[in-house]
Design an enzyme around this catalytic site. Structure first.
Site, PDB file in Angstrom:
ATOM      1  N   LYS A 155       0.891  -1.157  -0.141  1.00  0.00           N
ATOM      2  CA  LYS A 155       0.076   0.031  -0.099  1.00  0.00           C
ATOM      3  C   LYS A 155       0.950   1.226  -0.028  1.00  0.00           C
ATOM      4  CE  LYS A 155      -4.460   1.082   2.443  1.00  0.00           C
ATOM      5  NZ  LYS A 155      -4.916   1.101   3.729  1.00  0.00           N
TER       6      LYS A 155
HETATM    7  C1  E4P Z   1      -8.067   2.243   3.756  1.00  0.00           C
HETATM    8  O1  E4P Z   1      -7.516   1.253   3.193  1.00  0.00           O
HETATM    9  C2  E4P Z   1      -7.825   2.878   5.096  1.00  0.00           C
HETATM   10  O2  E4P Z   1      -7.329   1.907   5.878  1.00  0.00           O
HETATM   11  C3  E4P Z   1      -9.028   3.472   5.712  1.00  0.00           C
HETATM   12  O3  E4P Z   1     -10.320   2.963   5.274  1.00  0.00           O
HETATM   13  C4  E4P Z   1      -9.003   4.696   6.387  1.00  0.00           C
HETATM   14  O4  E4P Z   1     -10.221   4.825   7.076  1.00  0.00           O
HETATM   15  P1  E4P Z   1     -10.423   6.121   8.020  1.00  0.00           P
HETATM   16  O5  E4P Z   1     -10.699   7.282   7.576  1.00  0.00           O
HETATM   17  O6  E4P Z   1     -11.473   5.319   8.901  1.00  0.00           O
HETATM   18  O7  E4P Z   1      -9.170   6.223   8.636  1.00  0.00           O
END
Ligand code: E4P
Length: 228
Positions: free
Chosen positions: A88
Site C-alpha cells: 500500500k
Molecule cells: C484504507 O484502506 C484505510 O485503511 C481506511 O479505510 C482509512 O479509513 P479511516 O478514515 O476510517 O481512517
C-alpha cells in the site's frame, strides 16, 4: 461487491474470515498502531494476517517510506513476505514511479489516500492494482463522500490501463467506510470492493426488523414447544 476488512486486529480478522465472506484485508499505520504493535514486529504481524486468511486473499501492508527508491525497496521486501501481500502506497509524486516500477516487477500496489478523480486516474495509469478512494473522511469535513466516490468510479471505469487486466484490475476499494449505507451506495455505483472496519461489518449483518422477527419466531416457537 467484494468485502475486505479494514483492520490489523488478528482476532477481528479471524472472526470475519470465519464468516466465509472475506475477499481481502487492508491495514494502515494507524490501524497497526491501534493493535499496540511494535516496529520490530510489523512484518511478522503482516505474515500472521496472511496465514489467517490464506494465500488467495490479498492483504495490504502499507509502506511508510518517503522516497521512490525506498518505496520500491520496502515494497519488494513486503511483497516477499507472502504471496498475498499487496503493497500500500499513498498517492504522491514519489509513489507514482514506485508503483510503476513495482507493477513492472509484478508487485501489486494498493494506492491509498485517494480523494479525487485525477489522483485515481494517475494511480491507475501508473499501474496500481487497487485504488482506494476514502469516503468517510469527506463526510467528516461536511463534504459528500459518496458523491466524490461516484465521480472517481465513473472516471476510472472509462478506460483500460494495460495492467492487471488478467486479474480484473485495477479495482476500486471503497475505503474510509463508516456505515452500511456507504457499502450499499458503493455497490450501486459498481465500486468493486468495500473495505469495512469490523464494527461496521457487524452492522451490515444486522437489521432491527430481523432482530424483531427473530424474537417473534422464538416466542411463537416457545408456545408450540409448551403445548407438546
Ligand atoms: C484504507 O484502506 C484505510 O485503511 C481506511 O479505510 C482509512 O479509513 P479511516 O478514515 O476510517 O481512517
Amino acid at each position: 461487491m467484494k468485502f475486505f476488512i479494514d483492520t490489523a486486529d488478528l482476532n477481528d480478522i479471524e472472526e470475519a474470515a470465519s464468516w466465509g465472506i472475506l475477499s481481502g484485508v487492508t491495514t494502515n499505520p494507524s490501524l497497526y498502531a491501534r493493535t499496540g504493535g511494535k516496529l520490530a514486529d510489523f512484518e511478522d504481524h503482516m505474515v500472521k494476517i496472511c496465514k489467517i486468511v490464506g494465500e488467495d486473499i490479498p492483504v495490504s501492508a502499507e509502506s511508510t517510506a518517503e522516497t521512490t527508491e525506498d518505496m520500491i525497496a520496502e515494497g519488494v521486501r513486503l511483497a516477499a513476505l507472502a504471496p498475498n501481500i499487496v503493497v500500500k502506497l499513498p498517492i504522491c509524486e514519489a509513489s507514482l514511479p514506485a508503483t510503476h516500477e513495482l507493477a513492472k516487477r509484478g508487485v501489486r500496489v494498493n494506492m491509498t489516500l485517494i480523494f479525487s478523480a485525477t489522483q485515481a486516474l494517475l494511480a491507475a495509469r501508473a499501474g496500481a492494482r487497487y485504488i482506494s478512494p476514502f469516503v468517510g473522511r469527506f463526510d467528516d469535513i461536511a463534504d459528500d463522500g459518496l458523491a466524490q466516490l461516484e465521480t472517481i468510479v465513473d472516471a476510472v471505469k472509462n478506460y483500460d490501463y494495460g495492467y492487471w487486466e488478467q486479474e480484473g484490475g485495477p479495482e476500486i476499494i471503497t475505503a474510509s467506510v463508516r456505515t452500511p449505507n456507504h457499502v450499499t451506495q458503493a455497490a450501486l455505483m459498481a465500486a468493486d470492493i468495500a473495505t469495512v472496519p469490523f464494527a461496521a461489518l457487524k452492522k451490515c449483518v444486522h437489521h432491527p426488523l430481523t432482530d424483531k422477527g427473530l424474537e417473534g419466531f422464538a416466542a411463537d416457537w416457545a408456545k408450540v414447544v409448551a403445548q407438546a
